[in-house]
Design an enzyme around this catalytic site. Structure first.
Site, PDB file in Angstrom:
ATOM      1  N   HIS A   8       4.606   6.486  -2.510  1.00  9.51           N
ATOM      2  CA  HIS A   8       4.840   5.485  -1.457  1.00  9.51           C
ATOM      3  C   HIS A   8       4.796   6.137  -0.080  1.00  9.51           C
ATOM      4  O   HIS A   8       4.174   5.592   0.846  1.00  9.51           O
ATOM      5  CB  HIS A   8       6.186   4.804  -1.672  1.00  9.51           C
ATOM      6  CG  HIS A   8       6.564   3.848  -0.582  1.00  9.51           C
ATOM      7  ND1 HIS A   8       6.176   2.526  -0.576  1.00  9.51           N
ATOM      8  CD2 HIS A   8       7.280   4.027   0.559  1.00  9.51           C
ATOM      9  CE1 HIS A   8       6.640   1.935   0.506  1.00  9.51           C
ATOM     10  NE2 HIS A   8       7.318   2.826   1.218  1.00  9.51           N
ATOM     11  N   GLU A   9       5.434   7.287   0.066  1.00 11.08           N
ATOM     12  CA  GLU A   9       5.451   7.947   1.374  1.00 11.08           C
ATOM     13  C   GLU A   9       4.071   8.452   1.762  1.00 11.08           C
ATOM     14  O   GLU A   9       3.713   8.419   2.943  1.00 11.08           O
ATOM     15  CB  GLU A   9       6.466   9.099   1.371  1.00 11.08           C
ATOM     16  CG  GLU A   9       7.904   8.665   1.147  1.00 11.08           C
ATOM     17  CD  GLU A   9       8.352   7.547   2.071  1.00 11.08           C
ATOM     18  OE1 GLU A   9       7.869   7.502   3.233  1.00 11.08           O
ATOM     19  OE2 GLU A   9       9.175   6.718   1.659  1.00 11.08           O
ATOM     20  N   HIS A  23      -1.445   5.822   8.448  1.00  7.09           N
ATOM     21  CA  HIS A  23      -1.515   6.463   9.765  1.00  7.09           C
ATOM     22  C   HIS A  23      -2.900   7.038  10.013  1.00  7.09           C
ATOM     23  O   HIS A  23      -3.460   6.913  11.114  1.00  7.09           O
ATOM     24  CB  HIS A  23      -0.462   7.566   9.861  1.00  7.09           C
ATOM     25  CG  HIS A  23      -0.376   8.200  11.215  1.00  7.09           C
ATOM     26  ND1 HIS A  23      -0.619   9.546  11.424  1.00  7.09           N
ATOM     27  CD2 HIS A  23      -0.100   7.676  12.437  1.00  7.09           C
ATOM     28  CE1 HIS A  23      -0.486   9.821  12.706  1.00  7.09           C
ATOM     29  NE2 HIS A  23      -0.182   8.716  13.348  1.00  7.09           N
TER      30      HIS A  23
END
Length: 232
Positions: free
Chosen positions: A103-104, A111
């Site tokens: 998820h991170e 980004h």
């Protein structure tokens, strides 16, 4: 005279139920994470290893992965270009750890691709922080002074917090979708493990929904209490 820091009927019928939902969501994510933290990945893949594989597969070899203290303190720092994983995730070879780590990395992918909702959220963070600090004092000062424009400005500033929570939903949902798709595409987890990852990420998503509900409840309470006191 209604006073913001004392319980009132709007606090009871709006804020308390929202807070109960938030508490339930927090308990749900903790119990779900704990459950799948007891299930080890078949090939011994740790959270840090999963994050590294995903980043490298997407050409993000320059993004570092670091361990940070705490539980569920995982996050991606776009300024430092580093994925920070909590102690329960970084070196743990569990379904929960792999899911959170993936998820991170989803945020890192967002980004890198200039994902629009993430860009908007990052842009309004300074204004949102200012609004969260100044909104209530401005509402109360304006109310005490009988200066309704100041009250309205305070409510408008508080609404920015709700807008931030609203924009956060697609950002977090998209990061989870990217995590699930990437884990499946690169065969990093088994079908059963994939189901566990989905459960962990779904529970985490509920906390963001609950945060929006709490913010909406508090905003509505402000509007009902102080939105138009010209007739007082």
């Amino acid at each position: 005279m209604p006073f913001y820091f004392l319980p009132d009927r709007y606090y009871i019928i709006l804020v308390i139920p929202a807070m109960l939902i938030a508490m339930w969501a927090q308990m749900r994510v903790k119990t779900t994470f704990a459950r799948y933290s007891r299930i080890r990945t078949l090939d011994g893949l740790t959270g840090a290893q999963a994050a590294r594989r995903i980043l490298d597969a997407n050409g993000l070899t320059h993004i570092r992965i670091e361990a940070v203290p705490g539980s569920l303190t995982d996050h991606y720092d776009p300024r430092q270009k580093v994925v920070r994983l909590s102690q329960d995730v970084y070196g743990s070879a569990t379904v929960a750890a792999v899911g959170v780590a993936a998820h991170e990395t989803g945020h890192a992918l967002q980004h890198a691709e200039s994902y629009e909702p993430l860009r908007i959220r990052n842009t309004i963070i300074p204004v949102t922080n200012l609004g969260s600090q100044l909104s209530i004092p401005m509402v109360l000062i304006g109310y005490i002074m009988g200066f309704q424009p100041l009250v309205s400005i305070g409510i408008l500033l508080f609404s920015l917090v709700t807008v931030f929570q609203l924009i956060t939903l697609p950002v977090e949902f998209n990061a989870s979708r990217r995590a699930l798709d990437t884990l499946e595409r690169y065969n990093m987890v088994t079908e059963q493990e994939h189901t566990g990852v989905r459960s962990v990420l779904f529970a985490a998503a509920l906390t963001y929904v609950a945060a929006l509900i709490v913010s909406l409840a508090n905003l509505l309470r402000l509007i009902l209490l102080f939105g138009n006191r010209n007739d007082d």
